[in-house]
Design a protein around this motif. Structure first.
Motif, PDB file in Angstrom:
ATOM      1  N   VAL A 111       0.845  -1.206   0.000  1.00 51.54           N
ATOM      2  CA  VAL A 111       0.000   0.000   0.000  1.00 51.54           C
ATOM      3  C   VAL A 111       0.876   1.249   0.000  1.00 51.54           C
ATOM      4  N   LEU A 112       0.535   2.176  -0.873  1.00 46.41           N
ATOM      5  CA  LEU A 112       1.130   3.514  -0.839  1.00 46.41           C
ATOM      6  C   LEU A 112       0.076   4.479  -0.331  1.00 46.41           C
ATOM      7  N   GLY A 173       6.888  -0.115  -7.519  1.00 47.23           N
ATOM      8  CA  GLY A 173       6.451  -1.131  -8.473  1.00 47.23           C
ATOM      9  C   GLY A 173       4.941  -1.164  -8.505  1.00 47.23           C
ATOM     10  N   ALA A 174       4.357  -0.897  -9.672  1.00 47.20           N
ATOM     11  CA  ALA A 174       2.909  -0.789  -9.781  1.00 47.20           C
ATOM     12  C   ALA A 174       2.194  -2.127  -9.628  1.00 47.20           C
ATOM     13  N   LYS A 175       2.884  -3.218  -9.918  1.00 47.94           N
ATOM     14  CA  LYS A 175       2.268  -4.535  -9.854  1.00 47.94           C
ATOM     15  C   LYS A 175       1.733  -4.819  -8.457  1.00 47.94           C
ATOM     16  N   GLU A 201       1.657   2.729 -19.361  1.00 50.78           N
ATOM     17  CA  GLU A 201       2.494   2.238 -18.264  1.00 50.78           C
ATOM     18  C   GLU A 201       1.716   1.260 -17.380  1.00 50.78           C
ATOM     19  N   ALA A 202       2.473   0.470 -16.605  1.00 50.20           N
ATOM     20  CA  ALA A 202       1.854  -0.356 -15.572  1.00 50.20           C
ATOM     21  C   ALA A 202       1.228   0.562 -14.532  1.00 50.20           C
ATOM     22  N   ILE A 203       0.026   0.230 -14.096  1.00 56.23           N
ATOM     23  CA  ILE A 203      -0.674   1.060 -13.118  1.00 56.23           C
ATOM     24  C   ILE A 203      -1.091   0.205 -11.922  1.00 56.23           C
ATOM     25  N   PRO A 204      -1.364   0.841 -10.781  1.00 57.59           N
ATOM     26  CA  PRO A 204      -1.693   0.092  -9.563  1.00 57.59           C
ATOM     27  C   PRO A 204      -2.926  -0.793  -9.716  1.00 57.59           C
ATOM     28  N   ALA A 205      -3.010  -1.789  -8.834  1.00 53.10           N
ATOM     29  CA  ALA A 205      -4.155  -2.716  -8.859  1.00 53.10           C
ATOM     30  C   ALA A 205      -5.425  -2.027  -8.391  1.00 53.10           C
ATOM     31  N   SER A 206      -5.299  -1.098  -7.459  1.00 52.26           N
ATOM     32  CA  SER A 206      -6.483  -0.383  -6.987  1.00 52.26           C
ATOM     33  C   SER A 206      -6.107   0.995  -6.484  1.00 52.26           C
ATOM     34  N   MET A 207      -7.091   1.862  -6.447  1.00 47.90           N
ATOM     35  CA  MET A 207      -6.916   3.185  -5.842  1.00 47.90           C
ATOM     36  C   MET A 207      -8.105   3.435  -4.922  1.00 47.90           C
ATOM     37  N   LYS A 416       0.225 -13.103  -5.737  1.00 44.60           N
ATOM     38  CA  LYS A 416       1.139 -12.934  -4.607  1.00 44.60           C
ATOM     39  C   LYS A 416       2.529 -13.334  -5.057  1.00 44.60           C
ATOM     40  N   LYS A 417       3.395 -12.333  -5.156  1.00 48.56           N
ATOM     41  CA  LYS A 417       4.734 -12.562  -5.683  1.00 48.56           C
ATOM     42  C   LYS A 417       5.764 -12.610  -4.565  1.00 48.56           C
ATOM     43  N   SER A 418       6.817 -13.299  -4.812  1.00 53.68           N
ATOM     44  CA  SER A 418       7.914 -13.379  -3.845  1.00 53.68           C
ATOM     45  C   SER A 418       8.723 -12.095  -3.913  1.00 53.68           C
ATOM     46  N   SER A 419       9.587 -11.916  -2.958  1.00 56.32           N
ATOM     47  CA  SER A 419      10.365 -10.673  -2.869  1.00 56.32           C
ATOM     48  C   SER A 419      11.285 -10.492  -4.067  1.00 56.32           C
ATOM     49  N   THR A 420      11.662 -11.577  -4.723  1.00 55.98           N
ATOM     50  CA  THR A 420      12.550 -11.455  -5.870  1.00 55.98           C
ATOM     51  C   THR A 420      11.828 -10.939  -7.096  1.00 55.98           C
ATOM     52  N   ARG A 421      10.481 -10.980  -7.070  1.00 60.05           N
ATOM     53  CA  ARG A 421       9.726 -10.540  -8.237  1.00 60.05           C
ATOM     54  C   ARG A 421       8.900  -9.295  -7.952  1.00 60.05           C
ATOM     55  N   ASN A 422       8.981  -8.818  -6.722  1.00 59.11           N
ATOM     56  CA  ASN A 422       8.235  -7.609  -6.372  1.00 59.11           C
ATOM     57  C   ASN A 422       9.137  -6.726  -5.543  1.00 59.11           C
ATOM     58  N   LYS A 423       9.436  -5.548  -6.019  1.00 57.32           N
ATOM     59  CA  LYS A 423      10.365  -4.658  -5.347  1.00 57.32           C
ATOM     60  C   LYS A 423       9.961  -4.378  -3.905  1.00 57.32           C
ATOM     61  N   ALA A 424       8.662  -4.398  -3.648  1.00 58.22           N
ATOM     62  CA  ALA A 424       8.174  -3.997  -2.322  1.00 58.22           C
ATOM     63  C   ALA A 424       8.158  -5.139  -1.347  1.00 58.22           C
ATOM     64  N   ALA A 425       8.436  -6.369  -1.770  1.00 54.27           N
ATOM     65  CA  ALA A 425       8.345  -7.516  -0.872  1.00 54.27           C
ATOM     66  C   ALA A 425       9.482  -7.524   0.127  1.00 54.27           C
TER      67      ALA A 425
END
Length: 425
Positions: A111-112, A173-175, A201-207, A416-425
């Motif tokens: 969450v941002l 990371g927008a993903k 561009e890639a955009i967030p999943a929700s706002m 649900k991505k692992s930390s290696t595939r999601n910058k925020a993990a």
């Protein structure tokens, strides 16, 4: 000149405030003979109130050291992920030594929180962040007081605000990112995501948009009326001043925090007078719990920051006078903002039934603009009995609003991505 006069007045009050604090402590210190004076409790309370009315309020800390998450107490550490002249992107990193808890923490949605840049510091959303941390990885925009930003760093406009949000989204990371905007930033957040969508561009999943002026024409409040009734030139000549020489941002044109604070108080003066009277009575009775609650609230409420003049005046004209977003005429750096281009980002809007800052329907108006979002991916929630602050802080936030947000985010978490595939993990 007004800013300099304010600084002079503050300098005069500082020794009086310090003396009042010392006098208050003298009348409550059992080892001091003054505490034996008849009515010492009332005298101590009077001096303490004088101290708090005259003291200089600094930016508070978030102070979130630990939260409950997945059945365990997890430690929290603040990390500045990205530092910009006018804002730091702060992450609240969660730590645990329990392997199973760590796995669950890594799977939590990201969450941002886009905090308002409207007078108060981002710490106003402390309760919001603390609650979100139970089930989410949380970042927040921590806006910097314009009076401490050197003029060499340039001006800060509404366009810059939009670009900051875009950069923060890209950095995280927008993903599978979920963006929560509270009050003022609902407009630039919608603008930022719209432009990213238009650019492919890639955009967030929700706002999630809470209590903001997407269309300030709907149910106008006193805030809207002031912006609409006064001309752009009036705001430029009556509320914009240069930062005095005793700050790093000396010479910068700003809308000073002390003027904003005066406006906050003027909206509900009787409530603030009553609150301070209740605080005085609590001190006399020795009701420490209620007195501490008052202190916590006003330590936050009275700590204000200056806004760069460019950003403030842009916001007045774009949001509250031209209604450029709902009218379809808003351009950011020459690019037209087109919310209809957003197709893959779910939308949740939240309003307080009794909100006297952002009127009923102003936030919900985002649904009519975001025509590209499927109906099943849109939701609106009106918080019964809640004012403006009640939708993001306090009991109603924790018991009513947060469960709605958390469920909405989970329902639009595509993977649900692992930390290696999601910058925020």
């Amino acid at each position: 000149m007004l800013y300099q006069l304010h600084e002079f007045q503050k300098a005069l009050l500082q020794p009086v405030s310090s003396w009042a604090r010392a006098a208050s402590e003298a009348f409550i210190n059992a080892s001091n003979p003054a505490s034996k004076v008849p009515g010492s409790e009332r005298l101590a309370a009077s001096y303490e109130l004088l101290y708090r009315l005259g003291k200089d309020y600094k930016k508070p800390e978030f102070g979130i050291r630990a939260v409950p998450a997945h059945g365990r107490e997890v430690a929290i550490h603040e990390i500045t992920t990205l530092a910009k002249p006018f804002c730091n992107l702060v992450r609240f990193k969660r730590y645990s030594d329990d392997v199973e808890v760590i796995k669950k923490l890594k799977d939590d949605p990201v969450v941002l929180v886009v905090a308002p840049m409207s007078g108060h510091h981002a710490t106003l959303l402390r309760d919001t962040v603390r609650t979100l941390l139970q089930d989410h990885k949380v970042y927040i925009t921590d806006w910097i007081d314009a009076r401490i930003v050197p003029v060499e760093d340039g001006e800060f406009s509404l366009d810059d605000y939009v670009h900051y949000i875009q950069e923060f989204i890209r950095t995280i990371g927008a993903k599978d990112l979920h963006v929560i905007s509270v009050c003022q930033p609902t407009v630039p957040t919608l603008g930022a995501i719209s432009l990213m969508a238009s650019a492919g561009e890639a955009i967030p999943a929700s706002m999630i948009m809470m209590g903001g002026p997407i269309d300030a024409r709907k149910s106008p409040t006193a805030v809207n009326d002031l912006a609409d009734q006064k001309s752009y030139r009036w705001f430029e000549s009556h509320v914009i001043y240069n930062v005095p020489p005793n700050y790093p941002g000396a010479g910068r044109r700003v809308y000073p925090g002390f003027l904003q604070h005066t406006g906050f108080l003027a909206m509900n003066p009787q409530n603030h007078v009553q609150s301070h009277w209740d605080y005085f009575q609590n001190l006399v009775r020795g009701d420490e719990q209620d007195a501490e609650a008052h202190i916590r609230f006003y330590d936050e409420y009275n700590a204000v920051l200056d806004l760069d003049a460019g950003f403030y005046l842009d916001t007045i004209k774009t949001v509250f006078q031209d209604y450029a977003l709902p009218n379809g005429t808003w351009k950011v750096a020459g690019e037209l903002v087109k919310p209809q281009d957003i197709k893959k980002t779910a939308l949740l809007t939240i309003e307080g039934e009794l909100d006297d800052i952002s009127g009923s329907g102003q936030t919900r108006a985002a649904h009519a603009l975001c025509t590209g979002i499927a109906k099943d991916d849109k939701a609106h929630y009106e918080v019964t009995g809640a004012g403006h602050y009640g939708i993001f802080a306090g009991r109603r936030w924790r018991e009513k609003v947060y469960p709605k947000i958390s469920a909405f985010i989970r329902s639009h978490q595509s993977s649900k991505k692992s930390s290696t595939r999601n910058k925020a993990a």
